[in-house]
Design a protein around this motif. Structure first.
Motif, mmCIF file in Angstrom:
data_model
loop_
_atom_site.group_PDB
_atom_site.id
_atom_site.type_symbol
_atom_site.label_atom_id
_atom_site.label_comp_id
_atom_site.label_asym_id
_atom_site.label_seq_id
_atom_site.Cartn_x
_atom_site.Cartn_y
_atom_site.Cartn_z
ATOM 1 N N SER A 16 0.830 -1.206 0.000
ATOM 2 C CA SER A 16 0.000 0.000 0.000
ATOM 3 C C SER A 16 0.863 1.253 0.000
ATOM 4 O O SER A 16 0.602 2.208 -0.739
ATOM 5 C CB SER A 16 -0.920 -0.008 1.213
ATOM 6 N N ALA A 35 -10.762 12.973 1.938
ATOM 7 C CA ALA A 35 -10.531 12.480 3.296
ATOM 8 C C ALA A 35 -10.622 13.607 4.310
ATOM 9 O O ALA A 35 -11.268 13.478 5.360
ATOM 10 C CB ALA A 35 -9.170 11.792 3.384
ATOM 11 N N PHE A 67 -14.321 8.262 9.802
ATOM 12 C CA PHE A 67 -13.062 7.585 9.516
ATOM 13 C C PHE A 67 -13.315 6.320 8.700
ATOM 14 O O PHE A 67 -12.603 6.030 7.731
ATOM 15 C CB PHE A 67 -12.372 7.241 10.833
ATOM 16 N N TYR A 71 -12.023 5.547 4.818
ATOM 17 C CA TYR A 71 -11.132 4.400 4.615
ATOM 18 C C TYR A 71 -11.710 3.455 3.566
ATOM 19 O O TYR A 71 -10.997 2.991 2.673
ATOM 20 C CB TYR A 71 -10.899 3.644 5.923
ATOM 21 N N LYS A 74 -11.109 4.408 0.149
ATOM 22 C CA LYS A 74 -9.679 4.466 -0.178
ATOM 23 C C LYS A 74 -9.158 5.898 -0.303
ATOM 24 O O LYS A 74 -8.260 6.180 -1.100
ATOM 25 C CB LYS A 74 -9.366 3.681 -1.457
ATOM 26 N N ASP A 76 -7.197 9.169 1.490
ATOM 27 C CA ASP A 76 -5.955 9.157 2.274
ATOM 28 C C ASP A 76 -5.863 10.293 3.280
ATOM 29 O O ASP A 76 -6.059 11.466 2.924
ATOM 30 C CB ASP A 76 -4.736 9.241 1.350
ATOM 31 N N GLY A 80 -2.368 8.346 8.075
ATOM 32 C CA GLY A 80 -2.206 7.013 7.515
ATOM 33 C C GLY A 80 -0.957 6.875 6.666
ATOM 34 O O GLY A 80 -0.227 5.884 6.778
ATOM 35 N N SER A 176 -3.524 4.854 13.623
ATOM 36 C CA SER A 176 -2.834 3.909 12.753
ATOM 37 C C SER A 176 -3.164 2.469 13.115
ATOM 38 O O SER A 176 -3.168 1.587 12.249
ATOM 39 C CB SER A 176 -1.323 4.139 12.815
ATOM 40 N N VAL A 179 -6.110 1.922 11.077
ATOM 41 C CA VAL A 179 -5.764 1.699 9.665
ATOM 42 C C VAL A 179 -5.278 0.267 9.465
ATOM 43 O O VAL A 179 -5.708 -0.446 8.555
ATOM 44 C CB VAL A 179 -4.674 2.699 9.219
ATOM 45 N N ALA A 182 -7.910 -2.561 10.028
ATOM 46 C CA ALA A 182 -8.823 -2.811 8.911
ATOM 47 C C ALA A 182 -8.262 -3.833 7.932
ATOM 48 O O ALA A 182 -9.001 -4.367 7.103
ATOM 49 C CB ALA A 182 -9.112 -1.502 8.182
ATOM 50 N N LYS A 191 -13.708 -5.195 9.441
ATOM 51 C CA LYS A 191 -12.865 -4.020 9.214
ATOM 52 C C LYS A 191 -13.403 -2.833 10.009
ATOM 53 O O LYS A 191 -12.652 -2.104 10.659
ATOM 54 C CB LYS A 191 -12.841 -3.670 7.720
ATOM 55 N N MET A 195 -11.539 -0.789 13.128
ATOM 56 C CA MET A 195 -11.246 0.643 13.035
ATOM 57 C C MET A 195 -11.914 1.429 14.146
ATOM 58 O O MET A 195 -11.363 2.399 14.653
ATOM 59 C CB MET A 195 -11.709 1.185 11.675
#
Length: 270
Positions: A16, A35, A67, A71, A74, A76, A80, A176, A179, A182, A191, A195
């Motif tokens: 990632s 985001a 959040f 997420y 996708k 950012d 993260g 994190s 993150v 998930a 997931k 989170m």
């Protein structure tokens, strides 16, 4: 729940980070903008709930909705990419340099800030009917938060600055974990649950999140908070960003990488 072994999801963390380094500036900015905008809206919602109900816990329980949304889409956050992107360089992925890491962080910062600022404008406009009435109890509360978390820290000098830094560090340690959490399952419900818990914790504990603050402090200034842009940058955003960087990478990304990817045995075989 389709559990994913840590060794596999940590490899996915590295993949990632690599993909984010190679993402175009356009896509990086758009994803970061969205985001920042969504997280700002989630903060507005959670603070509104806390003020209306008189329960910070209720606001904290509901805040992770934003959040989770960003997420799953996708998008950012700077918090993260602080955790994921350096792993690609650490793993010596082809062509990944410090310059590319900093480029990604720069675009994500700009996108997050632009999105959060846009939501701050929308929220303040709606709350005051186009700046024609006062924002009431919610505006007063947000003004107080902005003052206490800038000039309130400044009153303590160096100790105040380090307090912000450590709160930023603790914040991204938890965010994190959300993150990474998930990634432990391929099931959407699992997931969300993974989170939810750490993000709720950071919000309730009042830790400092750089992107939430990109929304909160401009909004607070519009609502009458008695502090300056310089106060916000020097006595909140800068130490928060640095704390977020240390907390996410040093307490989440790096330990997982070292123990699941670059273990002692693997280093001997490399």
């Amino acid at each position: 729940m389709a559990y994913v072994d840590p060794k596999d999801f940590v490899r996915e963390m590295v993949n990632s980070g690599e993909s984010k380094c190679y993402m175009s500036s356009r896509d990086t900015f758009i994803r970061a903008f969205m985001a920042g905008a969504i997280l700002g809206l989630a903060a507005f919602f959670a603070i509104n709930v806390a003020v209306t109900t008189g329960s910070l816990l209720t606001g904290a329980i509901l805040f992770p909705v934003g959040f989770i949304m960003l997420y799953l889409m996708k998008f950012d956050l700077l918090t993260g990419v602080f955790t994921l992107v350096p792993l690609a360089m650490l793993d010596r992925r082809r062509g990944i340099t410090l310059r590319q890491v900093l480029r990604n962080w720069g675009w994500v910062f700009c996108g997050n800030f632009s999105g959060a600022l846009t939501t701050a404008f929308f929220a303040s406009f709606v709350l005051t009917y186009g700046y024609n009435v006062d924002g009431g109890l919610l505006a007063e509360k947000i003004s107080i938060i902005g003052e206490s978390r800038t000039v309130g820290y400044q009153e303590y000098g160096v100790a105040g600055w380090w307090t912000i830094f450590f709160r930023g560090m603790l914040c991204n340690w938890m965010v994190s974990m959300g993150v990474v959490g998930a990634m432990i399952s391929t099931n959407a419900g699992a997931k969300m649950a993974a989170m939810w818990m750490p993000v709720m914790l950071f919000f309730f504990m009042g830790f400092e999140h750089s992107i939430v603050n990109m929304f909160l402090f401009p909004f607070s200034m519009i609502m009458g908070g008695q502090f300056t842009i310089a106060d916000y940058l020097l006595w909140n955003e800068l130490p928060t960003v640095l704390g977020n960087l240390v907390g996410g990478f040093m307490f989440v990304g790096l330990p997982l990488y070292l123990t699941h990817i670059r273990s002692g045995r693997e280093r001997q075989l490399a």
